[in-house]
Design an enzyme around this catalytic site. Sequence first.
Site, PDB file in Angstrom:
ATOM      1  N   GLU A   1       1.367  43.683 -27.696  1.00 55.14           N
ATOM      2  CA  GLU A   1       2.470  44.307 -26.971  1.00 55.14           C
ATOM      3  C   GLU A   1       3.750  44.225 -27.788  1.00 55.14           C
ATOM      4  O   GLU A   1       4.557  45.146 -27.788  1.00 55.14           O
ATOM      5  CB  GLU A   1       2.662  43.612 -25.623  1.00 55.14           C
ATOM      6  CG  GLU A   1       3.445  44.446 -24.607  1.00 55.14           C
ATOM      7  CD  GLU A   1       4.939  44.225 -24.676  1.00 55.14           C
ATOM      8  OE1 GLU A   1       5.682  45.006 -24.072  1.00 55.14           O
ATOM      9  OE2 GLU A   1       5.388  43.272 -25.339  1.00 55.14           O
TER      10      GLU A   1
ATOM     11  N   ASP B   1       0.640  37.839 -26.733  1.00 57.03           N
ATOM     12  CA  ASP B   1       1.338  37.713 -28.019  1.00 57.03           C
ATOM     13  C   ASP B   1       2.831  37.494 -27.821  1.00 57.03           C
ATOM     14  O   ASP B   1       3.397  37.870 -26.791  1.00 57.03           O
ATOM     15  CB  ASP B   1       1.077  38.932 -28.917  1.00 57.03           C
ATOM     16  CG  ASP B   1       1.483  40.249 -28.271  1.00 57.03           C
ATOM     17  OD1 ASP B   1       1.376  40.372 -27.038  1.00 57.03           O
ATOM     18  OD2 ASP B   1       1.921  41.156 -29.002  1.00 57.03           O
TER      19      ASP B   1
HETATM   20 ZN   LIG Z   1       6.732  41.101 -22.820  1.00 62.41          ZN
END
Ligand SMILES: [Zn+2]
Length: 320
Positions: free
Chosen positions: A139, A74
């Site tokens: 994340e 992501d």
């Molecule tokens: Zn990263």
Amino acid sequence: MADDTPPHPSIALLSELVRRPSITPEDAGCQEIIAERLDALGFTCESMPYGNVRNLWARRGSSGPVLCFAGHTDVVPPGDEDEWDSDPFEPLIRDGLMYGRGSADMKSGLAAMILALEQFVAAHKDHNGCLAVLITSDEEGRARDGTLKVIEALTARDEHIDWCVLGEPSSQKTLGDNVRIGRRGSLSGMLTVNGVQGHVAYPQLADNPIGRFAPVLAELHTIEWDCGNEFFPPTSFQVVDIHSGAGSPNVTPAKLSTRFNFRYSTEWSHETLKQRVQEVFASHDIDFELDWHLSGEPFLTAAGELIDATAKAVTEYPTK
Ligand SMILES: [Zn+2]
């Protein structure tokens, strides 16, 4: 790129990944590309979705220590696309640098890890131990349904990682000039100070939470939490938000709310830090409620094989 020479395989894979608009927590098909490559290498690939988050756990080998490469697909949102010189999801190489959202953090890391695994497996088909890859699409966002959940699930079935290398960008000027072996802890406090609203002309009948909090804030700001240590800078206390007020120039407020954050070294744990803050509050006359949110404890990789091997790899394979 106008010339006909095919791009380096790592650039080709990186470009393919950057073209996927994987704005957190979307994966946008990145893990499928990665799983296909790993599958061809003899990895067993397992999709481990939680909520709207995609996670990939892949493993090659069934016994011996596990060396895992970890990362995320992501990216943060591109923001106002008019501010970009080129399409954020159309990779473009200009002056030797790739432009495209996620090129640095961390699709180049993913491409490098996959290429390294392909080269390693081609040269060592019957390697000892296990190779593993753990990729999440969570994340940059809340980071609750990603690596954390996968590790919980792996632990529950008695599967463990012995060494883990994250492909996050940490170099400053040239590749490998900085290898991170730990991270500071992050602890946030959400504080409400209770008072009694009143007329500014009759402070004796009111209890102003701003006046109550001011000396506490001053003390929290002047404390030298620690001097840092060999691996970490000093612990820092920062207020990120504070508000109070009754909306009238003649009225003192009934409440104050604020939010602060500690980035802390391994000199503290979240428990000892909370305890120290409670001591500061206890030494003042103040009515308050304090809630905590721990984003992560500090960690430091102990000296040993993984750090030695990483340092050796950086010096043995200099970048061209
Ligand atoms: Zn990263």
